[in-house]
Design a protein around this motif. Structure first.
Motif, PDB file in Angstrom:
ATOM      1  N   LEU A  75      -0.838  32.337 -12.020  1.00 57.34           N
ATOM      2  CA  LEU A  75      -0.039  33.218 -11.380  1.00 57.34           C
ATOM      3  C   LEU A  75      -0.295  33.611  -9.792  1.00 57.34           C
ATOM      4  O   LEU A  75       0.792  33.651  -9.081  1.00 57.34           O
ATOM      5  N   TYR A  76      -1.399  33.647  -9.620  1.00 55.60           N
ATOM      6  CA  TYR A  76      -1.995  33.908  -7.959  1.00 55.60           C
ATOM      7  C   TYR A  76      -1.567  32.894  -7.135  1.00 55.60           C
ATOM      8  O   TYR A  76      -1.132  33.074  -5.923  1.00 55.60           O
ATOM      9  N   VAL A  77      -1.661  31.625  -7.774  1.00 58.72           N
ATOM     10  CA  VAL A  77      -1.477  30.548  -6.992  1.00 58.72           C
ATOM     11  C   VAL A  77       0.058  30.434  -6.395  1.00 58.72           C
ATOM     12  O   VAL A  77       0.149  30.390  -5.308  1.00 58.72           O
ATOM     13  N   VAL A  78       0.786  30.594  -7.551  1.00 60.19           N
ATOM     14  CA  VAL A  78       2.244  30.658  -7.345  1.00 60.19           C
ATOM     15  C   VAL A  78       2.732  31.882  -6.475  1.00 60.19           C
ATOM     16  O   VAL A  78       3.367  31.710  -5.338  1.00 60.19           O
ATOM     17  N   ARG A  79       2.183  32.822  -6.643  1.00 63.11           N
ATOM     18  CA  ARG A  79       2.490  34.320  -5.956  1.00 63.11           C
ATOM     19  C   ARG A  79       1.932  34.124  -4.424  1.00 63.11           C
ATOM     20  O   ARG A  79       2.697  34.340  -3.596  1.00 63.11           O
ATOM     21  N   ALA A  80       0.764  33.397  -3.975  1.00 70.48           N
ATOM     22  CA  ALA A  80       0.556  33.399  -2.836  1.00 70.48           C
ATOM     23  C   ALA A  80       1.365  32.215  -1.942  1.00 70.48           C
ATOM     24  O   ALA A  80       1.773  32.565  -0.877  1.00 70.48           O
ATOM     25  N   GLU A  81       1.858  31.153  -2.505  1.00 75.81           N
ATOM     26  CA  GLU A  81       2.787  30.317  -1.969  1.00 75.81           C
ATOM     27  C   GLU A  81       4.183  30.884  -1.779  1.00 75.81           C
ATOM     28  O   GLU A  81       4.584  30.882  -0.751  1.00 75.81           O
ATOM     29  N   LEU A  82       4.659  31.602  -2.834  1.00 82.02           N
ATOM     30  CA  LEU A  82       5.951  32.265  -2.608  1.00 82.02           C
ATOM     31  C   LEU A  82       5.975  33.269  -1.544  1.00 82.02           C
ATOM     32  O   LEU A  82       6.873  33.420  -0.749  1.00 82.02           O
ATOM     33  N   GLU A  83       4.843  34.067  -1.805  1.00 83.68           N
ATOM     34  CA  GLU A  83       4.709  35.258  -0.759  1.00 83.68           C
ATOM     35  C   GLU A  83       4.622  34.734   0.637  1.00 83.68           C
ATOM     36  O   GLU A  83       5.246  35.268   1.635  1.00 83.68           O
ATOM     37  N   GLY A  84       3.868  33.854   0.896  1.00 80.78           N
ATOM     38  CA  GLY A  84       3.667  33.159   2.197  1.00 80.78           C
ATOM     39  C   GLY A  84       4.918  32.584   2.654  1.00 80.78           C
ATOM     40  O   GLY A  84       5.311  32.953   3.808  1.00 80.78           O
TER      41      GLY A  84
END
Length: 218
Positions: free
Chosen positions: A79-88
């Motif tokens: 979840l954090y991997v996906v969140r980091a990319e999308l938030e970035g």
């Protein structure tokens, strides 16, 4: 002049908000009749909402009962991997597309939140509003939708990383740097700064879960 009525939330939104606010936490059992009484709606929309939440993996089965799901270590990492990319990506697009008024709102949010550094629950709510504003400032409806799904899953975490000692102050400092990058129209810096912000939050969460750091009030 006719009265303007505030639209009522549907059963799905009511239950989702209750999970997001911590009224119902991972492992809590959800019962149709109790939910209907709590929210003042009939059991049919409650049943439909529970089915929808189960389909989205926000609820899971425990025998015949539905309980609020929890995230294991691997799910949390994914979840954090996906969140980091999308938030970035949202920050990158905000640096490109945000209006001056939207940037002003982001700056005001950071200033308003400085007084919440020792109030983890209040700052956690403010943090969600801040990130939501960046999502909207990206001016990409599909990205906003995907980030909405990610943040729904974030509600399955029993505690906020902001509860760690010192994390509240660090969060405000990081938010300030993100807004600076967006205001300066530096897309790459905005992207990387927000990704780093999410990475630091993940590290703090792992430490909280392992007991390596204390939460505020411990």
């Amino acid at each position: 002049m006719s009265d303007l009525k505030t639209p009522q939330k549907d059963a799905y939104s009511l239950i989702l908000d209750a999970i997001d606010s911590g009224t119902y936490r991972p492992g809590d059992r959800l019962v149709e009749s109790e939910l209907a009484d709590r929210f003042g709606v009939s059991r049919t929309p409650i049943r439909e909402a529970l089915q929808r939440l189960e389909t989205q993996s926000l609820l899971t089965r425990d025998g015949r009962s539905l309980i609020v799901a929890s995230l294991d270590h691997n799910q949390l990492s994914e979840l954090y991997v996906v969140r980091a990319e999308l938030e970035g990506l949202a920050a990158r697009l905000a640096a490109r597309h945000a209006t001056e008024e939207e940037i002003r709102v982001l700056r005001d949010m950071v200033e308003d939140d400085r007084g919440l550094t020792d109030q983890p629950q209040a700052l956690s709510r403010a943090n969600r509003r801040f990130h939501k504003q960046i999502h909207l400032a990206s001016h990409n409806r599909y990205l906003v939708q995907q980030l909405g799904l990610v943040h729904r899953s974030m509600a399955l975490m029993a505690t906020t990383s902001i509860a760690a000692e010192g994390r509240g102050r660090d969060t405000i400092t990081e938010h300030d740097a993100i807004v600076d990058a967006i205001a300066n129209r530096n897309e790459e810096v905005a992207y990387q700064t927000l990704k780093d912000h999410i990475s630091k939050a993940f590290v703090t969460r792992l430490k909280l879960d392992s007991g390596a750091v204390k939460s505020v009030g411990d």
